[in-house]
Design a protein around this motif. Sequence first.
Motif, PDB file in Angstrom:
ATOM      1  N   CYS A  43       8.870  26.506 -14.121  1.00  0.00           N
ATOM      2  CA  CYS A  43       8.010  27.674 -13.901  1.00  0.00           C
ATOM      3  C   CYS A  43       8.220  28.719 -14.989  1.00  0.00           C
ATOM      4  O   CYS A  43       7.277  29.388 -15.388  1.00  0.00           O
ATOM      5  CB  CYS A  43       8.298  28.293 -12.536  1.00  0.00           C
ATOM      6  SG  CYS A  43       7.712  27.260 -11.178  1.00  0.00           S
ATOM      7  N   PHE A  53       1.337  26.012 -14.951  1.00  0.00           N
ATOM      8  CA  PHE A  53       1.992  25.463 -13.755  1.00  0.00           C
ATOM      9  C   PHE A  53       0.983  25.351 -12.614  1.00  0.00           C
ATOM     10  O   PHE A  53       0.336  26.318 -12.242  1.00  0.00           O
ATOM     11  CB  PHE A  53       3.159  26.357 -13.315  1.00  0.00           C
ATOM     12  CG  PHE A  53       3.921  25.773 -12.149  1.00  0.00           C
ATOM     13  CD1 PHE A  53       4.923  24.838 -12.354  1.00  0.00           C
ATOM     14  CD2 PHE A  53       3.598  26.125 -10.838  1.00  0.00           C
ATOM     15  CE1 PHE A  53       5.607  24.274 -11.271  1.00  0.00           C
ATOM     16  CE2 PHE A  53       4.287  25.568  -9.763  1.00  0.00           C
ATOM     17  CZ  PHE A  53       5.282  24.644  -9.975  1.00  0.00           C
ATOM     18  N   VAL A  67       6.815  30.969  -3.897  1.00  0.00           N
ATOM     19  CA  VAL A  67       8.203  30.527  -3.763  1.00  0.00           C
ATOM     20  C   VAL A  67       8.755  30.777  -2.356  1.00  0.00           C
ATOM     21  O   VAL A  67       9.906  30.515  -2.088  1.00  0.00           O
ATOM     22  CB  VAL A  67       9.141  31.157  -4.838  1.00  0.00           C
ATOM     23  CG1 VAL A  67       8.849  30.567  -6.199  1.00  0.00           C
ATOM     24  CG2 VAL A  67       9.032  32.663  -4.866  1.00  0.00           C
ATOM     25  N   VAL A  85       1.561  35.383  -9.481  1.00  0.00           N
ATOM     26  CA  VAL A  85       1.683  34.979 -10.888  1.00  0.00           C
ATOM     27  C   VAL A  85       3.174  34.844 -11.231  1.00  0.00           C
ATOM     28  O   VAL A  85       3.967  35.719 -10.898  1.00  0.00           O
ATOM     29  CB  VAL A  85       0.999  36.016 -11.805  1.00  0.00           C
ATOM     30  CG1 VAL A  85       1.282  35.702 -13.275  1.00  0.00           C
ATOM     31  CG2 VAL A  85      -0.499  36.036 -11.536  1.00  0.00           C
ATOM     32  N   PRO A  87       6.331  35.346 -13.052  1.00  0.00           N
ATOM     33  CA  PRO A  87       6.664  36.405 -14.019  1.00  0.00           C
ATOM     34  C   PRO A  87       7.368  35.877 -15.266  1.00  0.00           C
ATOM     35  O   PRO A  87       8.037  34.848 -15.224  1.00  0.00           O
ATOM     36  CB  PRO A  87       7.599  37.329 -13.222  1.00  0.00           C
ATOM     37  CG  PRO A  87       8.199  36.465 -12.171  1.00  0.00           C
ATOM     38  CD  PRO A  87       7.206  35.368 -11.870  1.00  0.00           C
ATOM     39  N   LEU A  89      10.308  36.285 -17.522  1.00  0.00           N
ATOM     40  CA  LEU A  89      11.629  36.875 -17.283  1.00  0.00           C
ATOM     41  C   LEU A  89      12.161  37.650 -18.489  1.00  0.00           C
ATOM     42  O   LEU A  89      13.163  38.352 -18.380  1.00  0.00           O
ATOM     43  CB  LEU A  89      12.633  35.801 -16.854  1.00  0.00           C
ATOM     44  CG  LEU A  89      12.257  34.981 -15.611  1.00  0.00           C
ATOM     45  CD1 LEU A  89      13.379  34.020 -15.246  1.00  0.00           C
ATOM     46  CD2 LEU A  89      11.893  35.864 -14.437  1.00  0.00           C
ATOM     47  N   ARG A  97      18.390  44.045 -13.951  1.00  0.00           N
ATOM     48  CA  ARG A  97      19.226  43.184 -14.789  1.00  0.00           C
ATOM     49  C   ARG A  97      20.596  43.804 -15.017  1.00  0.00           C
ATOM     50  O   ARG A  97      21.435  43.231 -15.710  1.00  0.00           O
ATOM     51  CB  ARG A  97      18.550  42.941 -16.150  1.00  0.00           C
ATOM     52  CG  ARG A  97      17.106  42.430 -16.082  1.00  0.00           C
ATOM     53  CD  ARG A  97      17.036  41.039 -15.472  1.00  0.00           C
ATOM     54  NE  ARG A  97      15.785  40.346 -15.808  1.00  0.00           N
ATOM     55  CZ  ARG A  97      14.700  40.320 -15.060  1.00  0.00           C
ATOM     56  NH1 ARG A  97      14.674  40.944 -13.902  1.00  0.00           N
ATOM     57  NH2 ARG A  97      13.626  39.646 -15.450  1.00  0.00           N
ATOM     58  N   LEU A 104      20.929  40.701  -9.762  1.00  0.00           N
ATOM     59  CA  LEU A 104      20.354  39.480 -10.327  1.00  0.00           C
ATOM     60  C   LEU A 104      21.057  38.239  -9.757  1.00  0.00           C
ATOM     61  O   LEU A 104      20.398  37.266  -9.367  1.00  0.00           O
ATOM     62  CB  LEU A 104      20.466  39.522 -11.855  1.00  0.00           C
ATOM     63  CG  LEU A 104      19.803  38.386 -12.626  1.00  0.00           C
ATOM     64  CD1 LEU A 104      18.327  38.258 -12.280  1.00  0.00           C
ATOM     65  CD2 LEU A 104      19.976  38.601 -14.125  1.00  0.00           C
ATOM     66  N   VAL A 108      19.187  35.338  -7.569  1.00  0.00           N
ATOM     67  CA  VAL A 108      19.161  33.933  -7.986  1.00  0.00           C
ATOM     68  C   VAL A 108      19.802  33.045  -6.910  1.00  0.00           C
ATOM     69  O   VAL A 108      19.302  31.971  -6.590  1.00  0.00           O
ATOM     70  CB  VAL A 108      19.857  33.742  -9.359  1.00  0.00           C
ATOM     71  CG1 VAL A 108      20.021  32.274  -9.707  1.00  0.00           C
ATOM     72  CG2 VAL A 108      19.063  34.455 -10.466  1.00  0.00           C
ATOM     73  N   LEU A 111      17.303  32.643  -4.223  1.00  0.00           N
ATOM     74  CA  LEU A 111      16.226  31.761  -4.678  1.00  0.00           C
ATOM     75  C   LEU A 111      16.638  30.295  -4.486  1.00  0.00           C
ATOM     76  O   LEU A 111      15.887  29.485  -3.938  1.00  0.00           O
ATOM     77  CB  LEU A 111      16.013  32.043  -6.168  1.00  0.00           C
ATOM     78  CG  LEU A 111      14.702  31.695  -6.833  1.00  0.00           C
ATOM     79  CD1 LEU A 111      13.569  32.429  -6.151  1.00  0.00           C
ATOM     80  CD2 LEU A 111      14.753  32.123  -8.307  1.00  0.00           C
ATOM     81  N   PHE A 116      14.532  27.521  -2.207  1.00  0.00           N
ATOM     82  CA  PHE A 116      14.374  26.126  -2.617  1.00  0.00           C
ATOM     83  C   PHE A 116      15.196  25.172  -1.763  1.00  0.00           C
ATOM     84  O   PHE A 116      15.109  23.965  -1.936  1.00  0.00           O
ATOM     85  CB  PHE A 116      14.732  25.962  -4.100  1.00  0.00           C
ATOM     86  CG  PHE A 116      13.708  26.584  -5.009  1.00  0.00           C
ATOM     87  CD1 PHE A 116      12.478  25.981  -5.199  1.00  0.00           C
ATOM     88  CD2 PHE A 116      13.964  27.775  -5.644  1.00  0.00           C
ATOM     89  CE1 PHE A 116      11.521  26.562  -6.026  1.00  0.00           C
ATOM     90  CE2 PHE A 116      13.019  28.366  -6.471  1.00  0.00           C
ATOM     91  CZ  PHE A 116      11.793  27.760  -6.659  1.00  0.00           C
ATOM     92  N   VAL A 133      19.579  34.865 -18.046  1.00  0.00           N
ATOM     93  CA  VAL A 133      18.400  35.689 -17.736  1.00  0.00           C
ATOM     94  C   VAL A 133      18.518  37.057 -18.417  1.00  0.00           C
ATOM     95  O   VAL A 133      17.555  37.572 -18.986  1.00  0.00           O
ATOM     96  CB  VAL A 133      18.207  35.848 -16.205  1.00  0.00           C
ATOM     97  CG1 VAL A 133      17.089  36.843 -15.892  1.00  0.00           C
ATOM     98  CG2 VAL A 133      17.909  34.490 -15.551  1.00  0.00           C
TER      99      VAL A 133
END
Length: 261
Positions: A43, A53, A67, A85, A87, A89, A97, A104, A108, A111, A116, A133
């Motif tokens: 992605c 994608f 997601v 959309v 993004p 990164l 950040r 961050l 992650v 995520l 996932f 990142v």
Amino acid sequence: MSEQPATCLASNMPLVRSGRALFGAPTLLGGQAAKAGLSCASCHINGRNNPHFLLAGVSEAPGTADVTNSFFSAARGNGQFDPVVIPDLAMPGKVSRDPDTRALEAFVRNLIVEEFGGREPTPAMLDVLAAYVRAMRTCPAGQSVERRLGDQLAAIDDGIAAAQMMIDRADPEGAALSIAAMRHQLGLIAERYTGAGLARERQALLAASRALQAIGDGDPARIGPALVRWKREFDKGLAKRLRRAESRSLYDEKRLAESLR
Ligand code: HEC
């Protein structure tokens, strides 16, 4: 398929390169995403976005993804189809950040595990992913570069750096993921070395991948030295052969276009 978004990294230190290696490993995500061969980089190509994608049930228009879709995770799926959309990164986003807040790392982790349905990442995995990142920048020279064999060879270098870092940090899961990342890159090369004329290269890629698997499955204390030996042989032998044959592979833009006719 012959171009990709360009990224310039603020730093090329092993921490950042290790993060780049894991960012491209489908097994990091686990579940349906891993089965579909998806990694963070599917992605966010080179950490940017992916305007092409398109995955049924996950995307609406090309370049979008949901997601929070139950396709990825039964735990997190919100029962709604709400793709957004993807993004870039390298641009400031909604997640800070700032290394002091560790927002961050938390994002992650969430995520991977919640969205996932992947396995809990180790602290070392999160450290390197976040470092990568944080290092992403746009490139002054342009937004797009060609796809070359050198991308995969560099990613294999990154994988070695990642495996070494994980071994140093006594993280066997991280080392295994780094090896899986390298094997995935060998697979990406094989996809482009098509046709009878490159059958020997494909066979050698498969053998190199199996050798990596055997190293990963072997004595944990010997993984480090075995990888160094594997890489030395790879650089001396197969990598050179692949380079010589690159113009006959689908890394060549004309051949790629012909194969898609
Ligand atoms: C299926 C496509 C997809 C995959 C795979 C994916 N992402 Fe994303 N990512 C997105 C989308 C879409 C968003 C925006 C989500 C939102 O706004 O709620 C996003 C947002 C982010 C953000 C927040 C950007 C901001 O606004 O500050 C980060 C950081 C990020 N992703 C990193 C990762 C990492 C690391 C991985 C792998 C562990 C990953 N992504 C895998 C699609 C994806």
